[in-house]
Design a protein around this motif. Sequence first.
Motif, PDB file in Angstrom:
ATOM      1  N   LYS A   1      -2.814   1.120  10.635  1.00 46.43           N
ATOM      2  CA  LYS A   1      -2.984   2.040   9.504  1.00 46.43           C
ATOM      3  C   LYS A   1      -3.700   3.309   9.952  1.00 46.43           C
ATOM      4  CE  LYS A   1      -4.978   2.317   4.859  1.00 46.43           C
ATOM      5  NZ  LYS A   1      -5.669   1.577   3.780  1.00 46.43           N
ATOM      6  N   GLU A   2      -4.750   3.137  10.743  1.00 45.54           N
ATOM      7  CA  GLU A   2      -5.504   4.297  11.236  1.00 45.54           C
ATOM      8  C   GLU A   2      -4.639   5.159  12.153  1.00 45.54           C
ATOM      9  OE1 GLU A   2      -6.536   1.161  11.223  1.00 45.54           O
ATOM     10  OE2 GLU A   2      -8.043   1.303   9.634  1.00 45.54           O
TER      11      GLU A   2
ATOM     12  N   THR B   1      -2.127   7.086  10.035  1.00 42.77           N
ATOM     13  CA  THR B   1      -2.783   8.199   9.341  1.00 42.77           C
ATOM     14  C   THR B   1      -2.999   9.383  10.277  1.00 42.77           C
ATOM     15  OG1 THR B   1      -3.927   6.635   7.878  1.00 42.77           O
ATOM     16  CG2 THR B   1      -4.818   8.872   8.011  1.00 42.77           C
TER      17      THR B   1
ATOM     18  N   LEU C   1       1.304   5.408   0.856  1.00 40.37           N
ATOM     19  CA  LEU C   1       0.841   6.639   1.500  1.00 40.37           C
ATOM     20  C   LEU C   1       1.534   7.812   0.803  1.00 40.37           C
ATOM     21  CD1 LEU C   1      -0.675   8.178   3.697  1.00 40.37           C
ATOM     22  CD2 LEU C   1       1.250   7.743   5.236  1.00 40.37           C
TER      23      LEU C   1
ATOM     24  N   GLN D   1       0.862  -1.167   0.000  1.00 46.63           N
ATOM     25  CA  GLN D   1       0.000   0.000   0.000  1.00 46.63           C
ATOM     26  C   GLN D   1       0.908   1.229   0.000  1.00 46.63           C
ATOM     27  OE1 GLN D   1      -3.043   0.120   3.015  1.00 46.63           O
ATOM     28  NE2 GLN D   1      -3.932  -1.833   2.400  1.00 46.63           N
TER      29      GLN D   1
ATOM     30  N   TRP E   1      -4.130   7.566   0.495  1.00 50.61           N
ATOM     31  CA  TRP E   1      -3.729   6.162   0.502  1.00 50.61           C
ATOM     32  C   TRP E   1      -4.059   5.527  -0.843  1.00 50.61           C
ATOM     33  CZ3 TRP E   1      -0.888   3.350   3.761  1.00 50.61           C
ATOM     34  CH2 TRP E   1      -0.724   3.794   5.085  1.00 50.61           C
ATOM     35  N   ARG E   2      -3.142   4.752  -1.355  1.00 53.37           N
ATOM     36  CA  ARG E   2      -3.422   3.885  -2.488  1.00 53.37           C
ATOM     37  C   ARG E   2      -3.373   2.470  -1.927  1.00 53.37           C
ATOM     38  NH1 ARG E   2       0.129   4.959  -7.514  1.00 53.37           N
ATOM     39  NH2 ARG E   2      -1.157   6.838  -7.469  1.00 53.37           N
ATOM     40  N   ASN E   3      -4.536   1.851  -1.794  1.00 53.76           N
ATOM     41  CA  ASN E   3      -4.646   0.615  -1.023  1.00 53.76           C
ATOM     42  C   ASN E   3      -4.181  -0.630  -1.761  1.00 53.76           C
ATOM     43  OD1 ASN E   3      -5.680   1.932   1.240  1.00 53.76           O
ATOM     44  ND2 ASN E   3      -7.744   1.912   0.393  1.00 53.76           N
ATOM     45  N   SER E   4      -3.926  -0.516  -3.039  1.00 48.27           N
ATOM     46  CA  SER E   4      -3.446  -1.656  -3.800  1.00 48.27           C
ATOM     47  C   SER E   4      -2.376  -1.164  -4.751  1.00 48.27           C
ATOM     48  CB  SER E   4      -4.601  -2.301  -4.576  1.00 48.27           C
ATOM     49  OG  SER E   4      -4.195  -3.514  -5.146  1.00 48.27           O
ATOM     50  N   TYR E   5      -1.201  -1.784  -4.655  1.00 45.71           N
ATOM     51  CA  TYR E   5      -0.051  -1.270  -5.385  1.00 45.71           C
ATOM     52  C   TYR E   5       0.863  -2.435  -5.732  1.00 45.71           C
ATOM     53  CZ  TYR E   5       3.693   2.127  -6.450  1.00 45.71           C
ATOM     54  OH  TYR E   5       4.648   2.905  -7.069  1.00 45.71           O
TER      55      TYR E   5
ATOM     56  N   LYS F   1       1.538  -4.160   3.125  1.00 42.60           N
ATOM     57  CA  LYS F   1       0.212  -4.031   3.725  1.00 42.60           C
ATOM     58  C   LYS F   1      -0.054  -5.078   4.799  1.00 42.60           C
ATOM     59  CE  LYS F   1      -2.166  -6.365  -0.146  1.00 42.60           C
ATOM     60  NZ  LYS F   1      -3.116  -6.124  -1.259  1.00 42.60           N
TER      61      LYS F   1
END
Length: 459
Positions: free
Chosen positions: A364-365, A368, A312, A310, A382-386, A356
């Motif tokens: 993660k929270e 952030t 950030l 993931q 956030w890009r949750n899939s990379y 991830k």
Amino acid sequence: MKIVKFGGSSLATGTQISKVIKIIQSDPQRRVIVVSAPGKRFKKDIKITDLLLQLAQAVIDQQETADIYKQIFLRYAEIADFFKLPKEVMQDLKKHLRSIAAGSYPSEDFLKAAFSAQGEFLSASLITQILNKIGMKARRLTPKEVGLTVTDQARNAQILPGSYAKIAQTKIQQDEVIVFPGFFGLTKNDLINTFSRGGSDITGAILARGFAADLYENFTDVDSIYTVNPNLVDDPAPIKEMTYDEMRELSYAGFSVFHDEAILPAIQGNIPINVKNTNHPEALGTMIVPQDQISHKNRITGIASADHFQVLYLHRYLVNREVGFTAKILQILADLNISYEHMPSGIDDLTIILDKNQLTDGRKEKLTQRIKDEIKPDVLQWRNSYSIIMVVGEGLVNRVGAMSDIVDPLRKANISLTMVNQGSSEISIMLGVRPEDADRAVQAIYNAHFDHGHAKKED
């Protein structure tokens, strides 16, 4: 002396173990045999390690365990029956496994470690009995007996450096074969602790360094390591020879044939590794060697991809002028026990690439919120899939046009890049792409450089 490790597919059935025995007998230098837990016999089968983890969870939840025990015992009993071992052998194995549930553990993770390690322990016990029955002089040794001591981070053990000197003191008789369970060691408090999954590779490398072996042979179910995932291209080029550093880079990005952490003891001991096929042992396999022993410099040795990331993304004007900006972010990550993979930056931007699998249990929270509170970025996304693609080759070093050779095939395939980075060692180029483009990107790069299983000649 050769240290030889056999994977789970090599030990799944009596027929497979017969192949293993022939391999051991064919070379008297194969003196120490590291064994995994039995793997799958067919596609929908369950690995013994997974059954043991189910058993551990059932013990934790105080659920019925009889059916799981039965499944595990049947797997070993099939092998014992194949070699016509006396019934007392299985009785001893059953007694041992049931004793694990009666142990005392400081946490559920240590209980799971103790159970999951038993697949290898039972394999070592059973195979020792088989070798002795057919007339070979075999002795099972365990981590406790050779002093293989590990750290106490449950289910993610690291070897303690003093272990190597203890292993070196272990005496092996000239006419005997040692059978050793992979995957685990003991903490200083005598608790069973496992390496990360697939850690029998690590055990083999540790013993290879400890015994100062001439070669570490790692038997699996493929003829060699291939330049690219065989599921993505037809007839991929085999890798005949590669350096330690190339293997490390490729393992990080998705090559799963050999555990990336297993390279480290081999590097430290300067021990070559030969990855071979139990089902085709006459094949040369892939040699993994120190850089000064490599006989060629491939333009590209391998192409790997992984999607367990993931991203950030942070934007704030003039971050490049703020002293300690990156240090603040690193401190937040350290406080939350999160390691980062990469952190490319610009004059107003910074991107943090994270595994991830670490971003669980609310971390993660928390990350952030702390970034928002302490860094105060203008933009946080956030890009949750990379996906990351790694192109690796000793021949990339000091090569004019290396980057364009890799990027141009992607442009022609209409694949956009979200990141491009060449490592400081210069043997790898890392590319960030959208997950839906990852397979096509690997295929495009491969097809530009290989044809019918062979590297294309350079212009």
